[in-house]
Every structure is written in structure tokens, then in C-alpha cells.
Design a protein around this motif. Structure first.
Motif, PDB file in Angstrom:
ATOM      1  N   ALA A 261       0.825  -3.640  12.008  1.00 30.36           N
ATOM      2  CA  ALA A 261       1.941  -4.480  11.568  1.00 30.36           C
ATOM      3  C   ALA A 261       1.741  -4.956  10.137  1.00 30.36           C
ATOM      4  CB  ALA A 261       2.100  -5.673  12.515  1.00 30.36           C
ATOM      5  N   LEU A 262       0.509  -5.288   9.772  1.00 35.59           N
ATOM      6  CA  LEU A 262       0.234  -5.751   8.405  1.00 35.59           C
ATOM      7  C   LEU A 262       0.491  -4.634   7.395  1.00 35.59           C
ATOM      8  CD1 LEU A 262      -3.008  -7.869   8.959  1.00 35.59           C
ATOM      9  CD2 LEU A 262      -0.775  -8.727   8.213  1.00 35.59           C
ATOM     10  N   ARG A 263       0.064  -3.433   7.719  1.00 32.59           N
ATOM     11  CA  ARG A 263       0.305  -2.324   6.797  1.00 32.59           C
ATOM     12  C   ARG A 263       1.798  -2.056   6.641  1.00 32.59           C
ATOM     13  NH1 ARG A 263      -4.454  -0.190   9.480  1.00 32.59           N
ATOM     14  NH2 ARG A 263      -6.178  -0.004   7.997  1.00 32.59           N
ATOM     15  N   GLU A 264       2.519  -2.122   7.752  1.00 33.30           N
ATOM     16  CA  GLU A 264       3.967  -1.934   7.683  1.00 33.30           C
ATOM     17  C   GLU A 264       4.620  -3.033   6.840  1.00 33.30           C
ATOM     18  OE1 GLU A 264       6.094   0.469   9.036  1.00 33.30           O
ATOM     19  OE2 GLU A 264       4.213   1.596   9.313  1.00 33.30           O
ATOM     20  N   ASP A 268      -2.600  -4.786   2.379  1.00 31.63           N
ATOM     21  CA  ASP A 268      -3.726  -3.861   2.267  1.00 31.63           C
ATOM     22  C   ASP A 268      -4.935  -4.462   2.972  1.00 31.63           C
ATOM     23  OD1 ASP A 268      -2.413  -1.916   0.582  1.00 31.63           O
ATOM     24  OD2 ASP A 268      -2.612  -3.370  -1.059  1.00 31.63           O
ATOM     25  N   ILE A 269      -5.566  -3.678   3.849  1.00 30.71           N
ATOM     26  CA  ILE A 269      -6.765  -4.150   4.540  1.00 30.71           C
ATOM     27  C   ILE A 269      -7.935  -4.066   3.572  1.00 30.71           C
ATOM     28  CG2 ILE A 269      -8.234  -3.909   6.560  1.00 30.71           C
ATOM     29  CD1 ILE A 269      -5.269  -4.547   7.160  1.00 30.71           C
ATOM     30  N   VAL A 284      -9.891  -8.923   6.974  1.00 25.78           N
ATOM     31  CA  VAL A 284      -9.340  -9.576   5.789  1.00 25.78           C
ATOM     32  C   VAL A 284      -8.414  -8.599   5.096  1.00 25.78           C
ATOM     33  CG1 VAL A 284      -9.868 -10.544   3.523  1.00 25.78           C
ATOM     34  CG2 VAL A 284     -11.287 -11.138   5.487  1.00 25.78           C
ATOM     35  N   ALA A 285      -7.219  -9.071   4.777  1.00 19.35           N
ATOM     36  CA  ALA A 285      -6.229  -8.247   4.089  1.00 19.35           C
ATOM     37  C   ALA A 285      -5.564  -9.091   3.008  1.00 19.35           C
ATOM     38  CB  ALA A 285      -5.181  -7.730   5.080  1.00 19.35           C
TER      39      ALA A 285
END
Length: 403
Positions: A261-264, A268-269, A284-285
Motif C-alpha cells: 500500500a505504501l508503494r502504491e 519508498d521503503i 522505515v519509508a
């Protein structure tokens, strides 16, 4: 991405990402400040001299020359004697009062014999040394001196010093805005609404309470089910926060969707998985916005893991963001009240109960055991590969503000 970072490397990488926040001014008289933990964003240089004149440090008589002395007036705090003393003259003087011109020392009242306006040295006492019981002008600080350095924690004494130095307000970094997001199909917002397959969403409340003294308030998002669409909608609500802290779903199980979901979302991780126990699946992103860089801290869902990683990472991140030059937690040495086993490949943090001089395990060390966590007031620091500890040996602990 899957290689475990050491605790020290993870700390270094995380703190390098701390958001850069604007500097604001807070009135010294503002006792209702929300955070209560403020650090100076700039050096404070004195705008006045303290004391502004030579002052008496005792109640007694400001004297000129050898006695006896004739009293010709009084100098008290806020009401100086206007005039100059000649040899054989004195004034009554109180603590904090200006030394009259011509006076060179203070005869304390316990050593004075007074008859009318005549003051004599009490029999058996000696004349005080020159400038004895006198606070010289500028002995504390002079105009232009740096009285408080950038990064200094502003507590009660620092507020008093800043005001004495001529300031009615002080510059500090604005606290970051923070959102805390709980995720998991099993979570419900209210404990009273729990069914047989539900768990109260307590992690976000726990994390927010830990950060409260530094930030004042955090937004709560969720709980959010394990669904990409629901997570996308929840992340959109956190779009304008400096720091987003998620709890749960940071791993890569079939129902762990936070990373995807974070990438979408456009994040960035930076790193994932740290060689600590509990708390290995820490993530952490970052995400770039028009206003700057947002930091996302993904904590594990187990409550003990969430607590430990919030203490070790969320709290230092917030402290770094508000200008604390030493944001990492500090250990103190205490005596082990019982034997502790050797440590494997991951740095371990055991929940302990300390009386200030010795420490014992607080109970179960399972990462879901809230009873032991609530009973703990410290984390016993056990580095990776550490040998067993015998009762009576010294061990480092991190003290917790945990009730």
C-alpha cells in the motif's frame, strides 16, 4: 532489502531522515504549551547583564572605611541609596540591594552593634574582607554572553535564565504533526464492541501516549482492515502529516499489505527488518511532498513489539525532529536480581522491573504479553551474542515512563 540491519545502523539511517521543521517562538509565560519538551533552535545571547550592578548578598550594612560608622540612609532591593558614602559612613542594606557608591564591603547584621544611627563591629568580630558578601556586576553573565546553546532542553531553570537574559520568548522547532494508524482485520476501535474473534485496537493509543509529552497530540486513523483499498483510503488521510506511524502489517505474510500500500501511495521503503527482539519486522519509508519529506515508521502489530520499537525508534525520531541533539535513549547500570540467559543473533530487550538498584524480569517475555509489559518499568539491554548473566552482575537497562 531482506538483510537485517543492526540496531546502530537502523538508528543512524532513521535519524538521518528526521523531518526538517520550521522554527517558531513561544512566550516564556506560556505555561499551556502543549508539548512541554522544547529544545532551543538557536543560541541565546544575553541582552542584559546579570547582576546589573554590584549587589549585597546579605542583610546588614554597606560600609565605607573602618568603623564605627554613621548610618546615612538605606539601600533595599528596587530602591537604591542615591548618594556616595564617605569613610566612616554606612547604609542599611538588604539582600539584592545595590551597593552604594563608595561602599566596599558588607557588614552582616549578626556582626553589627547598633546604637541609634551608629554602627560598630560587634566585639570579637573582625572587619569583613573587601567585597565580602557582594555579588559583583556581571558575575552571572554579561550582555553578549551565550547563556543557552542551541539544542538545550528548555526546562524551568532555562526559562528563568532566558528571561533574566532579556528574553520574553524563545525559538524552538515546531513539533511535528503525527498520525498513528492501526491495521488488522481483527481490530475494533472500542473494547466494548469486541466480539469473540476481535481485539481492541490498543496499539495506537499506547504509541500516542508515549509520544504525548513531546508532540501534544496525534491523529488516530483506523483501525483499518487488511485490504489494499481500505489502506489506500487511510493513507490518504495522513498525506499532510510529518510522521506516519503504522502498527501491524509491516511483515510480508499473505495478509500483510502495508508495504504494498505504501508503494502504491508513492512511498519508498528505506529499510525493513532490524536485528532486534522483539520488533524484527520494523520498516522505515519516506514520501516526498511539496512541503518536504514525510517519514513513515512501520511497527509490528504484537503489542510488546510495537511498544519496544516505538520506544527505540518512534520516540528518538520525534525527539530528533524537535531539535534534541541527543535523541537516543540512554542506559543506566543496575544489578541483575536473577540469572539471564545468553543472547542469540538479535539484540534483545527484556521487559524488566527495577527498584533503581536491581532488576528482575517483569514476567512473560512473549511479544503479546501485555500484563508483563504493563508491569515493566525498564528494558534490559542484551546485545546480540551476549554471554549469560549471573545474579549480582551489572546489566544496562533503559528506564521507561510506563506508569
Amino acid at each position: 532489502m531482506s538483510e537485517l540491519l543492526s540496531l546502530e545502523d537502523a538508528w543512524e539511517r532513521l535519524l538521518a531522515l528526521a523531518p526538517s521543521l520550521p522554527i517558531i517562538e513561544t512566550d516564556i509565560s506560556n505555561t499551556a504549551d502543549a508539548s512541554g519538551h522544547l529544545y532551543l533552535a538557536e543560541d541565546l545571547k544575553a541582552q542584559r547583564t546579570q547582576p546589573p550592578a554590584d549587589l549585597s548578598a546579605m542583610d546588614g550594612y554597606a560600609i565605607c572605611g573602618d568603623g564605627p560608622w554613621q548610618r546615612v540612609g538605606e539601600s533595599r532591593a528596587g530602591h537604591p541609596f542615591h548618594g556616595s558614602l564617605e569613610p566612616g559612613q554606612c547604609t542599611r542594606i538588604s539582600t539584592g540591594a545595590h551597593m552604594p557608591e563608595g561602599s566596599d564591603r558588607v557588614l552582616i547584621q549578626e556582626n553589627a552593634e547598633v546604637s541609634g544611627d551608629t554602627v560598630r563591629l560587634l566585639t570579637g568580630e573582625t572587619l569583613p574582607d573587601p567585597l565580602q558578601h557582594v555579588r559583583k556586576r556581571g558575575f552571572d553573565f554579561a550582555s553578549g554572553d551565550t547563556v543557552l546553546a542551541k539544542g538545550t532542553f528548555v526546562g524551568p531553570a532555562q526559562k528563568a535564565l532566558a528571561m533574566a537574559a532579556g528574553y520574553d520568548s524563545f525559538p524552538h522547532t515546531s513539533p511535528p504533526t503525527i498520525a498513528v494508524l492501526d491495521s488488522g482485520d481483527e481490530l475494533v476501535k472500542l473494547a466494548a464492541h469486541c466480539g469473540p474473534h476481535d481485539i481492541p485496537a490498543s496499539n495506537s493509543q499506547m504509541i500516542a501516549a508515549m509520544l504525548l509529552p513531546w508532540i501534544g497530540i496525534a491523529d488516530h486513523i483506523g483501525p483499518v482492515p487488511d485490504d489494499l483499498g481500505a489502506l489506500a483510503a487511510a493513507l490518504a488521510k495522513a498525506n499532510d502529516t510529518h510522521i506516519l506511524i503504522t502498527s501491524g502489517g509491516a511483515s510480508v505474510g499473505d495478509h500483510d499489505h502495508i508495504q504494498h500500500a505504501l508503494r502504491e501511495w508513492g512511498a519508498d521503503i528505506d529499510f525493513w527488518k532490524v536485528a532486534i527482539k522483539p520488533g524484527k519486522p520494523l520498516m522505515v519509508a519516506t514520501k516526498q511532498h511539496h512541503w518536504g519529506r514525510q517519514v513513515i515508521l512501520g511497527l509490528p502489530g504484537n503489542p510488546v513489539s510495537s511498544f519496544v520499537t516505538a520506544f527505540l525508534f518512534a520516540l528518538p525520531l520525534v525527539r530528533a525532529a524537535i531539535g534534541d541533539p541527543n535523541p537516543l535513549p540512554k542506559t543506566v547500570m543496575v544489578t541483575a536480581g536473577e540469572a539471564l540467559p545468553s543472547v542469540g543473533k538479535r539484540h534483545e530487550f527484556l521487559r524488566g522491573k527495577s527498584d533503581g538498584s536491581s532488576v528482575r524480569l517483569a514476567g512473560s517475555q512473549d511479544s503479546s504479553a501485555l500484563m508483563a509489559l504493563a508491569a515493566a518499568n525498564c528494558l534490559i539491554d542484551r546485545p546480540a551474542g551476549a554471554d549469560p548473566v549471573r545474579a549480582g552482575e551489572r546489566v544496562p537497562v533503559y528506564n521507561l515512563q510506563n506508569g
